[in-house]
Design an enzyme around this catalytic site. Structure first.
Site, PDB file in Angstrom:
ATOM      1  N   ASN A  86       0.846  -1.191   0.000  1.00 14.55           N
ATOM      2  CA  ASN A  86       0.000   0.000   0.000  1.00 14.55           C
ATOM      3  C   ASN A  86       0.881   1.241   0.000  1.00 14.55           C
ATOM      4  O   ASN A  86       1.744   1.395   0.860  1.00 14.55           O
ATOM      5  CB  ASN A  86      -0.929  -0.010   1.219  1.00 14.55           C
ATOM      6  CG  ASN A  86      -1.949  -1.134   1.159  1.00 14.55           C
ATOM      7  OD1 ASN A  86      -2.501  -1.419   0.102  1.00 14.55           O
ATOM      8  ND2 ASN A  86      -2.191  -1.794   2.286  1.00 14.55           N
ATOM      9  N   VAL A  95       1.541   2.800   7.882  1.00 15.46           N
ATOM     10  CA  VAL A  95       2.858   2.856   8.519  1.00 15.46           C
ATOM     11  C   VAL A  95       3.871   3.343   7.477  1.00 15.46           C
ATOM     12  O   VAL A  95       4.035   2.702   6.431  1.00 15.46           O
ATOM     13  CB  VAL A  95       3.284   1.475   9.070  1.00 15.46           C
ATOM     14  CG1 VAL A  95       4.669   1.564   9.699  1.00 15.46           C
ATOM     15  CG2 VAL A  95       2.268   0.954  10.078  1.00 15.46           C
ATOM     16  N   HIS A  99       6.654  -1.702   3.296  1.00 17.24           N
ATOM     17  CA  HIS A  99       6.377  -3.072   3.723  1.00 17.24           C
ATOM     18  C   HIS A  99       5.593  -3.787   2.653  1.00 17.24           C
ATOM     19  O   HIS A  99       4.715  -3.210   2.009  1.00 17.24           O
ATOM     20  CB  HIS A  99       5.625  -3.107   5.065  1.00 17.24           C
ATOM     21  CG  HIS A  99       4.467  -2.162   5.161  1.00 17.24           C
ATOM     22  ND1 HIS A  99       4.629  -0.810   5.344  1.00 17.24           N
ATOM     23  CD2 HIS A  99       3.132  -2.377   5.084  1.00 17.24           C
ATOM     24  CE1 HIS A  99       3.435  -0.225   5.397  1.00 17.24           C
ATOM     25  NE2 HIS A  99       2.513  -1.160   5.227  1.00 17.24           N
ATOM     26  N   HIS A 101       3.056  -6.804   2.195  1.00 14.89           N
ATOM     27  CA  HIS A 101       2.180  -7.787   2.833  1.00 14.89           C
ATOM     28  C   HIS A 101       2.275  -9.092   2.043  1.00 14.89           C
ATOM     29  O   HIS A 101       2.203  -9.074   0.806  1.00 14.89           O
ATOM     30  CB  HIS A 101       0.711  -7.338   2.794  1.00 14.89           C
ATOM     31  CG  HIS A 101       0.408  -6.069   3.529  1.00 14.89           C
ATOM     32  ND1 HIS A 101      -0.180  -6.058   4.779  1.00 14.89           N
ATOM     33  CD2 HIS A 101       0.568  -4.766   3.200  1.00 14.89           C
ATOM     34  CE1 HIS A 101      -0.367  -4.804   5.170  1.00 14.89           C
ATOM     35  NE2 HIS A 101       0.076  -3.997   4.226  1.00 14.89           N
TER      36      HIS A 101
HETATM   37  P1  5GP Z   1      -0.503  -0.671   5.765  1.00 12.29           P
HETATM   38  O1  5GP Z   1      -1.895  -0.355   6.231  1.00 12.29           O
HETATM   39  O2  5GP Z   1       0.436   0.491   5.981  1.00 12.29           O
HETATM   40  O3  5GP Z   1      -0.424  -1.223   4.368  1.00 12.29           O
HETATM   41  O4  5GP Z   1       0.003  -1.873   6.649  1.00 12.29           O
HETATM   42  C1  5GP Z   1       0.473  -1.704   7.935  1.00 12.29           C
HETATM   43  C2  5GP Z   1       0.253  -3.011   8.641  1.00 12.29           C
HETATM   44  O5  5GP Z   1       1.033  -3.001   9.811  1.00 12.29           O
HETATM   45  C3  5GP Z   1      -1.186  -3.282   9.051  1.00 12.29           C
HETATM   46  O6  5GP Z   1      -1.641  -4.478   8.440  1.00 12.29           O
HETATM   47  C4  5GP Z   1      -1.109  -3.395  10.570  1.00 12.29           C
HETATM   48  O7  5GP Z   1      -1.958  -4.394  11.095  1.00 12.29           O
HETATM   49  C5  5GP Z   1       0.349  -3.704  10.801  1.00 12.29           C
HETATM   50  N1  5GP Z   1       0.875  -3.225  12.068  1.00 12.29           N
HETATM   51  C6  5GP Z   1       0.715  -1.982  12.593  1.00 12.29           C
HETATM   52  N2  5GP Z   1       1.351  -1.887  13.779  1.00 12.29           N
HETATM   53  C7  5GP Z   1       1.929  -3.094  13.985  1.00 12.29           C
HETATM   54  C8  5GP Z   1       2.728  -3.599  15.063  1.00 12.29           C
HETATM   55  O8  5GP Z   1       3.044  -2.933  16.048  1.00 12.29           O
HETATM   56  N3  5GP Z   1       3.151  -4.894  14.949  1.00 12.29           N
HETATM   57  C9  5GP Z   1       2.831  -5.674  13.871  1.00 12.29           C
HETATM   58  N4  5GP Z   1       3.290  -6.913  13.857  1.00 12.29           N
HETATM   59  N5  5GP Z   1       2.073  -5.213  12.846  1.00 12.29           N
HETATM   60  C10 5GP Z   1       1.633  -3.944  12.917  1.00 12.29           C
END
Ligand code: 5GP
Length: 113
Positions: A86, A95, A99, A101
């Site tokens: 994303n 975040v 990253h 997924h």
């Molecule tokens: P995004 O929404 O930016 O594509 O993905 C961020 C991901 O990071 C989300 O799926 C969320 O659940 C995961 N995430 C956020 N904070 C933490 C954390 O402290 N530990 C872990 N393991 N995952 C996290």
């Protein structure tokens, strides 16, 4: 201020780490959206794919190969898995540390929401 993923790299906050090498870290998503949901991140701080530079080319390839390695280790390489990165507000990035997924272990819908 360092992002939550930098804190995971530095072991300042815990995570269920499934793979690590000199350039990458992979750990289970805290809010899994599939039976297998792993995040693969670079140790180098790159906020998102749109911020990656030409000198990151090898690292980006390494992250993709790491995602494939993680999928194999999680047993979803044959059944199938999806990788998602994303990028920015419309994609729901939450975040600001690149990253990937890795999602698998169930039938995934297409197109994504
Ligand atoms: P995004 O929404 O930016 O594509 O993905 C961020 C991901 O990071 C989300 O799926 C969320 O659940 C995961 N995430 C956020 N904070 C933490 C954390 O402290 N530990 C872990 N393991 N995952 C996290």
């Amino acid at each position: 201020m360092s992002s939550i993923f930098e804190k995971i790299i530095a072991r300042q906050i815990p995570a269920d780490i499934v793979y690590e090498d000199d350039r990458a870290l992979a750990f289970r998503d805290i809010s899994p959206q599939a039976p297998k949901h792993i995040l693969v991140i670079p140790k180098k701080v790159i906020p998102r794919l749109a911020a990656a530079q030409p000198e990151d080319e090898q690292l980006l390839g390494h992250l993709l190969l790491t995602a494939a390695k993680v999928a194999r280790a999680e047993g979803v390489s044959e059944s199938g898995f999806r990788i998602v990165a994303n990028c920015g507000p419309d994609a729901g990035e939450s975040v600001p540390h690149l990253h990937i997924h890795v999602l698998g272990g169930r039938q995934l819908a297409w197109p994504p929401g």
